[in-house]
Design a protein around this motif. Structure first.
Motif, PDB file in Angstrom:
ATOM      1  N   GLY B  31       0.800  -1.210   0.000  1.00 27.98           N
ATOM      2  CA  GLY B  31       0.000   0.000   0.000  1.00 27.98           C
ATOM      3  C   GLY B  31       0.842   1.274   0.000  1.00 27.98           C
ATOM      4  N   GLU B  32       2.141   1.095   0.212  1.00 31.36           N
ATOM      5  CA  GLU B  32       2.988   2.268   0.448  1.00 31.36           C
ATOM      6  C   GLU B  32       3.776   2.734  -0.772  1.00 31.36           C
ATOM      7  OE1 GLU B  32       5.460   1.118   3.667  1.00 31.36           O
ATOM      8  OE2 GLU B  32       3.814   1.066   5.119  1.00 31.36           O
ATOM      9  N   MET B  33       3.897   1.881  -1.795  1.00 26.40           N
ATOM     10  CA  MET B  33       4.719   2.249  -2.956  1.00 26.40           C
ATOM     11  C   MET B  33       4.224   1.499  -4.187  1.00 26.40           C
ATOM     12  SD  MET B  33       8.132   0.085  -1.915  1.00 26.40           S
ATOM     13  CE  MET B  33       8.062   0.482  -0.181  1.00 26.40           C
ATOM     14  N   PRO B  34       4.630   1.922  -5.384  1.00 28.79           N
ATOM     15  CA  PRO B  34       4.282   1.177  -6.594  1.00 28.79           C
ATOM     16  C   PRO B  34       4.874  -0.232  -6.538  1.00 28.79           C
ATOM     17  CG  PRO B  34       5.221   3.325  -7.143  1.00 28.79           C
ATOM     18  CD  PRO B  34       5.418   3.130  -5.679  1.00 28.79           C
ATOM     19  N   VAL B  35       4.180  -1.194  -7.140  1.00 30.47           N
ATOM     20  CA  VAL B  35       4.643  -2.592  -7.036  1.00 30.47           C
ATOM     21  C   VAL B  35       6.039  -2.771  -7.632  1.00 30.47           C
ATOM     22  CG1 VAL B  35       2.387  -3.723  -6.927  1.00 30.47           C
ATOM     23  CG2 VAL B  35       3.399  -3.200  -9.147  1.00 30.47           C
ATOM     24  N   ALA B  36       6.383  -1.938  -8.626  1.00 28.88           N
ATOM     25  CA  ALA B  36       7.705  -2.069  -9.252  1.00 28.88           C
ATOM     26  C   ALA B  36       8.834  -1.785  -8.263  1.00 28.88           C
ATOM     27  CB  ALA B  36       7.806  -1.123 -10.446  1.00 28.88           C
ATOM     28  N   GLU B  37       8.509  -1.057  -7.176  1.00 23.51           N
ATOM     29  CA  GLU B  37       9.546  -0.699  -6.204  1.00 23.51           C
ATOM     30  C   GLU B  37       9.560  -1.606  -4.969  1.00 23.51           C
ATOM     31  OE1 GLU B  37       9.107   3.452  -5.291  1.00 23.51           O
ATOM     32  OE2 GLU B  37       8.985   4.005  -7.399  1.00 23.51           O
ATOM     33  N   ILE B  38       8.628  -2.535  -4.921  1.00 28.41           N
ATOM     34  CA  ILE B  38       8.565  -3.404  -3.743  1.00 28.41           C
ATOM     35  C   ILE B  38       9.769  -4.349  -3.722  1.00 28.41           C
ATOM     36  CG2 ILE B  38       7.271  -5.290  -2.636  1.00 28.41           C
ATOM     37  CD1 ILE B  38       4.719  -3.957  -3.631  1.00 28.41           C
ATOM     38  N   ALA B  39      10.411  -4.419  -2.559  1.00 28.59           N
ATOM     39  CA  ALA B  39      11.582  -5.302  -2.413  1.00 28.59           C
ATOM     40  C   ALA B  39      11.104  -6.702  -2.044  1.00 28.59           C
ATOM     41  CB  ALA B  39      12.510  -4.745  -1.340  1.00 28.59           C
ATOM     42  N   TYR B  40      10.766  -7.477  -3.076  1.00 26.42           N
ATOM     43  CA  TYR B  40      10.239  -8.827  -2.821  1.00 26.42           C
ATOM     44  C   TYR B  40      11.252  -9.915  -3.157  1.00 26.42           C
ATOM     45  CZ  TYR B  40       9.776  -9.516  -7.846  1.00 26.42           C
ATOM     46  OH  TYR B  40      10.055  -9.660  -9.175  1.00 26.42           O
ATOM     47  N   THR B  41      12.284  -9.574  -3.957  1.00 18.74           N
ATOM     48  CA  THR B  41      13.185 -10.618  -4.463  1.00 18.74           C
ATOM     49  C   THR B  41      13.925 -11.346  -3.344  1.00 18.74           C
ATOM     50  OG1 THR B  41      13.532  -9.143  -6.325  1.00 18.74           O
ATOM     51  CG2 THR B  41      14.907 -11.094  -6.240  1.00 18.74           C
ATOM     52  N   ARG B  42      14.541 -10.566  -2.465  1.00 19.20           N
ATOM     53  CA  ARG B  42      15.324 -11.196  -1.396  1.00 19.20           C
ATOM     54  C   ARG B  42      14.436 -12.031  -0.456  1.00 19.20           C
ATOM     55  NH1 ARG B  42      20.117  -7.794   1.217  1.00 19.20           N
ATOM     56  NH2 ARG B  42      20.689  -7.847  -0.960  1.00 19.20           N
ATOM     57  N   PRO B  43      13.287 -11.478   0.012  1.00 21.16           N
ATOM     58  CA  PRO B  43      12.419 -12.327   0.841  1.00 21.16           C
ATOM     59  C   PRO B  43      11.978 -13.602   0.129  1.00 21.16           C
ATOM     60  CG  PRO B  43      11.723 -10.035   0.998  1.00 21.16           C
ATOM     61  CD  PRO B  43      12.788 -10.092  -0.057  1.00 21.16           C
ATOM     62  N   MET B  44      11.733 -13.508  -1.191  1.00 23.03           N
ATOM     63  CA  MET B  44      11.295 -14.700  -1.929  1.00 23.03           C
ATOM     64  C   MET B  44      12.410 -15.748  -1.983  1.00 23.03           C
ATOM     65  SD  MET B  44       9.622 -14.992  -5.755  1.00 23.03           S
ATOM     66  CE  MET B  44       8.163 -14.022  -5.396  1.00 23.03           C
ATOM     67  N   ILE B  45      13.641 -15.279  -2.247  1.00 20.72           N
ATOM     68  CA  ILE B  45      14.779 -16.219  -2.282  1.00 20.72           C
ATOM     69  C   ILE B  45      14.972 -16.849  -0.907  1.00 20.72           C
ATOM     70  CG2 ILE B  45      17.295 -16.391  -2.556  1.00 20.72           C
ATOM     71  CD1 ILE B  45      17.025 -14.153  -4.709  1.00 20.72           C
ATOM     72  N   TYR B  46      14.919 -16.014   0.145  1.00 23.25           N
ATOM     73  CA  TYR B  46      15.047 -16.554   1.506  1.00 23.25           C
ATOM     74  C   TYR B  46      13.949 -17.583   1.780  1.00 23.25           C
ATOM     75  CZ  TYR B  46      18.472 -12.932   2.798  1.00 23.25           C
ATOM     76  OH  TYR B  46      19.594 -12.145   2.873  1.00 23.25           O
ATOM     77  N   ALA B  47      12.720 -17.247   1.370  1.00 19.74           N
ATOM     78  CA  ALA B  47      11.584 -18.151   1.638  1.00 19.74           C
ATOM     79  C   ALA B  47      11.801 -19.500   0.955  1.00 19.74           C
ATOM     80  CB  ALA B  47      10.286 -17.505   1.154  1.00 19.74           C
ATOM     81  N   VAL B  48      12.292 -19.470  -0.285  1.00 19.21           N
ATOM     82  CA  VAL B  48      12.516 -20.725  -1.017  1.00 19.21           C
ATOM     83  C   VAL B  48      13.642 -21.530  -0.358  1.00 19.21           C
ATOM     84  CG1 VAL B  48      13.298 -21.717  -3.210  1.00 19.21           C
ATOM     85  CG2 VAL B  48      11.653 -19.829  -3.214  1.00 19.21           C
ATOM     86  N   VAL B  49      14.788 -20.849  -0.130  1.00 18.16           N
ATOM     87  CA  VAL B  49      15.959 -21.558   0.417  1.00 18.16           C
ATOM     88  C   VAL B  49      15.681 -22.044   1.843  1.00 18.16           C
ATOM     89  CG1 VAL B  49      18.384 -21.313   1.091  1.00 18.16           C
ATOM     90  CG2 VAL B  49      17.591 -20.327  -1.057  1.00 18.16           C
ATOM     91  N   VAL B  50      15.173 -21.124   2.683  1.00 17.02           N
ATOM     92  CA  VAL B  50      14.897 -21.499   4.075  1.00 17.02           C
ATOM     93  C   VAL B  50      13.800 -22.559   4.127  1.00 17.02           C
ATOM     94  CG1 VAL B  50      14.009 -20.655   6.290  1.00 17.02           C
ATOM     95  CG2 VAL B  50      15.704 -19.332   5.042  1.00 17.02           C
ATOM     96  N   GLY B  51      12.812 -22.436   3.231  1.00 16.49           N
ATOM     97  CA  GLY B  51      11.732 -23.425   3.193  1.00 16.49           C
ATOM     98  C   GLY B  51      12.264 -24.822   2.919  1.00 16.49           C
ATOM     99  N   VAL B  52      13.176 -24.934   1.946  1.00 17.26           N
ATOM    100  CA  VAL B  52      13.757 -26.246   1.615  1.00 17.26           C
ATOM    101  C   VAL B  52      14.568 -26.778   2.797  1.00 17.26           C
ATOM    102  CG1 VAL B  52      15.451 -27.411   0.141  1.00 17.26           C
ATOM    103  CG2 VAL B  52      13.788 -25.846  -0.880  1.00 17.26           C
ATOM    104  N   ILE B  53      15.430 -25.898   3.359  1.00 21.22           N
ATOM    105  CA  ILE B  53      16.277 -26.340   4.481  1.00 21.22           C
ATOM    106  C   ILE B  53      15.414 -26.743   5.687  1.00 21.22           C
ATOM    107  CG2 ILE B  53      18.005 -25.559   6.174  1.00 21.22           C
ATOM    108  CD1 ILE B  53      19.170 -23.799   3.899  1.00 21.22           C
TER     109      ILE B  53
END
Lengths: 74, 152
Positions: B31-53
């Motif tokens: 709600g705070e910024m345009p979707v193009a500026e949302i920092a989602y990449t790092r959380p997504m990578i963490y979620a995938v890697v941490v999820g597998v581990i």
């Protein structure tokens, strides 16, 4: 999800007649888990032909004495 | 509850926690910024890697815990009979859950293609695939658990 099978069985009685053989013992002899024997016994799972023949073999009876399939109840 | 049921339940709980963590990182930004500026990449990578581990660690912990509990309750023979013996019903249930989950993943892939064709931001495409992959795995696990408890 599949429907409950119409196949009935007499495994409980056959176990009783075989000195109260436990589900675990039967499971070990036919190479499945106890949970699978329980599911077969309760009619929730139809085993493969191979397992069905193994069960009949354990109790030394023909297959039709273990499993029955009602054909005329439609 | 069989060995494979316990593993599936633990896996579902773990993946729910990982998804909740990812949502907590990304949703507040929406709600705070345009979707193009949302920092989602790092959380997504963490979620995938941490999820597998985490899923591997959880499976090990559940296996060890179950073995100890079963040894105390029923003896070593019960452990030998229970563990590592995936029988035909386990395989049947596994195939059923994987197939149903696979259908949902197909829908997510088609959805991502549609988003690309319509030139949506990569945020939506990546999240469509991420949520789709997560949902397909979760649906497959839920179907397996229902199958163990119910009709199969």
């Amino acid at each position: 999800m599949s429907k409950p099978t119409k196949i009935t069985n007499d495994i409980r009685r056959l176990r009783f007649d075989a000195d109260e053989m436990t589900q675990a013992e039967l499971a070990k002899r036919i190479g499945v888990t106890r949970q699978t024997v329980l599911a077969i016994e309760q009619g929730r799972y139809s085993p493969s032909l191979e397992v069905a023949f193994k069960i009949a073999s354990v109790f030394k009876v023909p297959l039709e004495q273990v499993f029955q399939y009602p054909l005329n109840d439609e | 509850m069989s060995f494979y049921e316990r593993i599936n339940t633990a896996g579902l709980v773990t993946s729910l926690l990982v998804l909740a963590w990812y949502a907590m990182q990304v949703v507040p930004q929406m709600g705070e910024m345009p979707v193009a500026e949302i920092a989602y990449t790092r959380p997504m990578i963490y979620a995938v890697v941490v999820g597998v581990i985490l899923s591997i660690i959880t499976a090990i912990l559940v296996s060890v815990g179950s073995a100890i509990w079963l040894t105390v309750k029923e003896g070593k023979d019960a452990v030998d009979a229970e563990f590592g013996n995936e029988d035909e019903r386990d395989k049947h249930i596994g195939r059923l859950g994987d197939a149903m989950g696979g259908h949902l993943l197909s829908v997510a892939v088609i959805g991502a293609l549609v988003l690309i064709w319509m030139e949506y931001d990569t945020f939506w495409v990546a999240n469509c695939l991420f949520i789709g992959a997560w949902s397909s795995a979760a649906l497959g696990t839920v179907i397996k658990l229902f199958a163990y408890r119910g009709a199969v």
